[in-house]
Enzyme design. Structure first.
Site, mmCIF file in Angstrom:
data_model
loop_
_atom_site.group_PDB
_atom_site.id
_atom_site.type_symbol
_atom_site.label_atom_id
_atom_site.label_comp_id
_atom_site.label_asym_id
_atom_site.label_seq_id
_atom_site.Cartn_x
_atom_site.Cartn_y
_atom_site.Cartn_z
ATOM 1 N N HIS A 1 0.844 -1.196 0.000
ATOM 2 C CA HIS A 1 0.000 0.000 0.000
ATOM 3 C C HIS A 1 0.880 1.246 0.000
ATOM 4 C CE1 HIS A 1 -3.331 -2.449 2.303
ATOM 5 N NE2 HIS A 1 -3.112 -2.897 1.078
ATOM 6 N N MET A 2 1.231 1.727 -1.177
ATOM 7 C CA MET A 2 2.031 2.951 -1.279
ATOM 8 C C MET A 2 1.096 4.108 -1.630
ATOM 9 S SD MET A 2 3.617 0.058 -2.189
ATOM 10 C CE MET A 2 3.658 -0.122 -3.960
#
Length: 515
Positions: free
Chosen positions: A448-449
């Protein structure tokens, strides 16, 4: 009864999908809109705009694969579908490995399919701190539209594997909140291959939902095209320029001239593309959030066969208000599990001999700090340093997750610490975690960037406005998790898609500017 449908006819490449095999020389294309990236941000934008009558071209750096191409050969799938073979890294102590997709459909092809709306308190925070009018009521129709398009639903009970039932058993024994996971799937059969390309077409990734819709309404998708820069005329974006290496090994230029450029490359590559194009607002690349993730391996006396059943059927949400995100059980194929435990030689062999009795369970942490993406030699490099508060949250989360697994019947747990011994009781877990642990000893990963081109009204603290348009630049939008002003505590896919759908609606309402 609804049944899962494949994205395309097996063995056929859809009309209007072009790959390196179709490009034999330098190519110039014209369109109303060019979209760079075909994942959770790019694909909904393409489908919505094409349906509204826009001439849309989508450029994707990765290849085009149909459902029949996804096999049980995990190493081959990782090489084909993951950027850098899944070995990308945010530099820091410890370094944090991150994974993102590189194929038509983007990371939706390799994620677990978790589909959750943005928490209401996160939206309230965005409104207060960034001036964004993104209330639950405002986003409701977009969430509903996305959920309908992707068939968001809970899993069929008969497809849930023993690993997830054991997670639920432990949570119930502790009296903790555990909920059915919402996933974008149509009667998933439980092959547990979500992270390596769904082999049945049940998972409704962008590849089998939004991309076919975009194609139906006339969009063109060019795979295998690496975009170098956004072409600018003064402060106006006029297209993009990239390249493709064809099947004969020859490199050809690909240019698309368009009235609107949408950058949807993800939170790592979007700031790099903008920076290479000379678009460098001070906040670009900053504000990087990762949802740091750690996992444990638990061995039971009973056979678990974690490869049977859906991916993450449940989520434990008991501690989300404490900065400790969801607990979930995930299947890790043998080769990848072997790389992710702190054992070698005989000790590793002993653990792998018990693979069919093992569960891998993980949790994510809501970031207390942020990192940055810098461009070095034209390529992005992420930098992120865990802070003491998040390390303490990881320690507490590991204690709690281990308690849950022991309550479910686990006999031995391996922690994500280099050279850590296995633990057989909660007291042993506590002794390990009470001792000083150097930051570099943690094994931390993420998928999850977020946040590197954040939305906001204040141009000095944001990169784009509330509809994703880059400040002080005409005809240039961002449509991916880069937009998030803060981390969102849960899986980001549905938030990305809802924002993409909403922002596409703004373009449609103002169509005279872009046609």
């Amino acid at each position: 009864m609804a049944v899962a449908r494949l994205a395309v006819s097996e063995g056929d490449k859809p009309t209007n999908v072009f790959t390196r095999a179709d490009i034999h020389g330098d190519t110039v294309l014209d369109a109303d809109v060019v979209i760079v990236g075909s994942g959770a941000g790019g694909a909904p934008m393409a489908a919505e705009l094409a349906e509204a009558g826009f001439d849309v071209v989508v450029l994707e750096e990765g290849g085009y694969y149909s459902t029949r191409d996804f096999t049980a050969d995990t190493s081959a799938m990782v090489r084909q579908l993951y950027r850098d073979g899944g070995a990308s890294m945010a530099m820091g102590s410890p370094p944090i490995m991150f994974q993102e997709g590189r194929a038509v459909g983007g990371s939706t092809v390799i994620n677990g399919g978790m589909s959750w709306r943005t928490p209401e308190d996160i939206l309230a925070k965005w409104q207060k701190e960034s001036g964004l009018a993104l209330t639950p009521k405002e986003l409701e129709p977009y969430f509903e539209r996305v959920e309908k398009r992707m068939h968001v639903a809970v899993n069929d009970k008969d497809a849930i594997g023993q690993d997830n039932w054991l997670l639920k058993k432990g949570a119930d024994a502790k009296g903790w909140e555990i909920i059915d996971n919402l996933r974008n799937q149509v009667h998933c059969v439980g092959s547990n291959r979500c992270a390596f390309g769904c082999p049945t077409g049940a998972k409704q990734s962008a590849l089998v939902s939004y991309i076919p819709r975009a194609l139906h309404f006339g969009a063109r998708v060019y795979a295998d095209v690496s975009v170098d820069k956004v072409v600018m005329h003064g402060k106006k974006a006029t297209g993009v320029s990239g390249r493709v290496v064809n099947t004969a090994g020859r490199s050809h230029r690909v240019e698309v001239r368009a009235k609107l450029v949408v950058v949807a490359c993800g939170a790592i590559y979007t700031p790099a593309l903008l920076a290479r194009s000379g678009i460098t607002p001070s906040e670009l690349g900053g504000n990087l959030s990762l949802h740091p993730n750690v996992k444990v391996t638990a061995v039971f006396d009973e056979t678990v066969d974690s490869y049977k059943g859906v991916h993450q059927a449940f989520q434990v949400r008991e501690f989300v208000k404490d900065g400790i995100g969801t607990f979930a059980a995930v299947n890790i194929p043998p080769g990848i599990m072997a790389m992710g435990v702190p054992y070698r030689g005989e000790k590793l062999g002993q653990l792998m001999d018990r693979y069919n009795r093992a569960i891998t369970a993980g949790m994510l942490i809501e970031d207390s700090s942020t990192g940055r993406v810098r461009v070095i030699g034209g390529r992005p490099q992420a930098f992120y340093q865990l802070v003491p508060q998040d390390i303490e949250n990881m320690k507490r989360g590991l204690r709690l997750l281990s308690d849950l697994l022991f309550a479910a019947g686990a006999k031995e747990i391996t922690l994500p610490l280099h050279h850590a011994k296995e633990a057989r009781t909660a007291d042993e877990i506590n002794r390990i975690l009470d001792a000083p642990i150097p930051a570099r000893s943690w094994e931390v990963v993420t998928v999850h960037m977020m946040g590197t081109a954040r939305m906001g009204k204040d141009r000095t603290r944001s990169v784009v406005d509330q509809f994703g348009f880059v400040h002080d630049t005409d005809g240039l939008m961002v449509s991916d998790a880069s937009l998030f002003p803060t981390p969102i505590r849960t899986n980001p896919m549905e938030t990305i898609m809802a924002l993409s759908t909403r922002n596409a609606g703004f373009v449609i309402d103002n169509h005279r500017r872009f046609t």
